[in-house]
Design an enzyme around this catalytic site. Structure first.
Site, PDB file in Angstrom:
ATOM      1  N   HIS A 185      -3.237  23.718 -25.655  1.00  0.00           N
ATOM      2  CA  HIS A 185      -3.694  24.638 -26.767  1.00  0.00           C
ATOM      3  C   HIS A 185      -4.931  25.128 -26.690  1.00  0.00           C
ATOM      4  O   HIS A 185      -5.459  25.193 -25.486  1.00  0.00           O
ATOM      5  CB  HIS A 185      -3.753  23.675 -28.078  1.00  0.00           C
ATOM      6  CG  HIS A 185      -2.223  23.100 -28.395  1.00  0.00           C
ATOM      7  ND1 HIS A 185      -1.297  23.775 -28.796  1.00  0.00           N
ATOM      8  CD2 HIS A 185      -2.029  21.917 -28.306  1.00  0.00           C
ATOM      9  CE1 HIS A 185      -0.270  22.998 -29.195  1.00  0.00           C
ATOM     10  NE2 HIS A 185      -0.572  21.815 -28.836  1.00  0.00           N
ATOM     11  N   CYS A 242       3.363  23.214 -25.662  1.00  0.00           N
ATOM     12  CA  CYS A 242       3.610  22.178 -26.307  1.00  0.00           C
ATOM     13  C   CYS A 242       5.096  21.702 -26.764  1.00  0.00           C
ATOM     14  O   CYS A 242       5.868  21.567 -25.798  1.00  0.00           O
ATOM     15  CB  CYS A 242       2.563  21.799 -27.479  1.00  0.00           C
ATOM     16  SG  CYS A 242       2.337  20.144 -27.784  1.00  0.00           S
TER      17      CYS A 242
END
Length: 285
Positions: free
Chosen positions: A234, A137
């Site tokens: 994630h 991310c």
């Protein structure tokens, strides 16, 4: 490195994975690994640098370190884990086999960019030398040219890769939810939550089967080269995808010891049952 940052003391691998109500303690892995001989592995190790664990830790990204440690030690190898954050001794990225960095909000990225840029040349050199980088991310974004925030502010990236990211001007509109992508190591499952839209990807991590990807409704997700996985996934990523974790471990052992390693299989029955349920749900099989 700062001595206080070495050999992460709070990782308890015995609690990471359970199969049919039996804990897999790394001291007893011979029970679940068929015909595994540890003798030749005891002197071998994988060294991991965990970047900014105090600031880049959204959605359980720390779990990736736990899973790496468990799956390395389950094969009889040693996992050496160092942490680096602002104010610590200067790391040499070429000293490591894996460099890991997780996700963070815009404010954290701005702070970290100012610190990380000091190591820009060393990082580029490590990438070229084959050190494996796993970037989640916010870290994924930082390794590109720049990140343009909602207010139009520019956070300079490390320019290791040519992609760039622009935040959606509407803070309420984000790529959020479960995601499945098709990669060279099979289908990968994760969870995405990002407002940033990433452009100019030369080689994606995978093709999107379910979810968004690099942008709203995109067909591609992340960035990939042989020793780099940069992704919005994630989950944590590696707990949901043990085969991907083993791909990274094998790459590192092959590179470090100049041999073709065959990893002993672990009992991933529980993990694979979970994956099957998730894939059936998301892909409606």
């Amino acid at each position: 490195m700062n001595k206080n940052n070495n050999n992460v003391p709070d990782i308890k691998t015995s609690n990471i994975s359970k199969v049919e109500n039996t804990e897999l303690d790394t001291k007893d892995n011979v029970k679940v690994i068929d015909n595994l001989q540890f003798q030749n592995n005891e002197e071998k190790s994988i060294k991991i640098l965990y970047l900014y664990p105090d600031m880049l830790e959204l959605y359980g990204d720390y779990g990736n370190i736990q899973v790496l440690k468990y799956r390395i030690e389950a094969r009889g190898y040693k996992a050496i884990i160092d942490r680096y954050s602002i104010g610590d001794d200067v790391p040499n990225f070429n000293d490591y086999d894996i460099v890991f960095a997780g996700g963070g909000a815009d404010n954290e990225q701005s702070i970290l960019a100012e610190d990380l840029v000091k190591y820009k040349d060393n990082i580029k050199d490590a990438v070229e030398n084959g050190v494996f980088f796993l970037l989640i991310c916010g870290a994924y974004q930082l390794f590109g040219k720049y990140y343009k925030g909602v207010e139009g502010n520019i956070i300079p990236g490390l320019e290791v890769f040519d992609y760039y990211t622009v935040a959606n001007p509407d803070r309420k509109k984000r790529c959020i939810g479960n995601i499945v992508i098709e990669t060279k190591v099979g289908n990968v499952i994760g969870f995405e939550n990002h407002g940033g839209q990433t452009f100019d990807i030369s080689n994606s991590f995978g093709n999107v089967l379910f979810g968004n990807g690099n942008k709203f409704g995109d067909s591609e997700e992340g960035f990939f080269k042989n020793n780099v996985i940069a992704t919005y996934l994630h989950g944590p990523l590696l707990s949901k995808n043990p085969e991907l974790c083993d791909y990274i471990i094998k790459y590192c052992l092959d590179r470090k010891y100049n041999e073709v390693v065959t990893l002993a299989p672990l009992n991933d029955k529980f993990e694979n049952l979970c994956r099957e349920q998730l894939l059936n749900r998301f892909l409606e099989k």
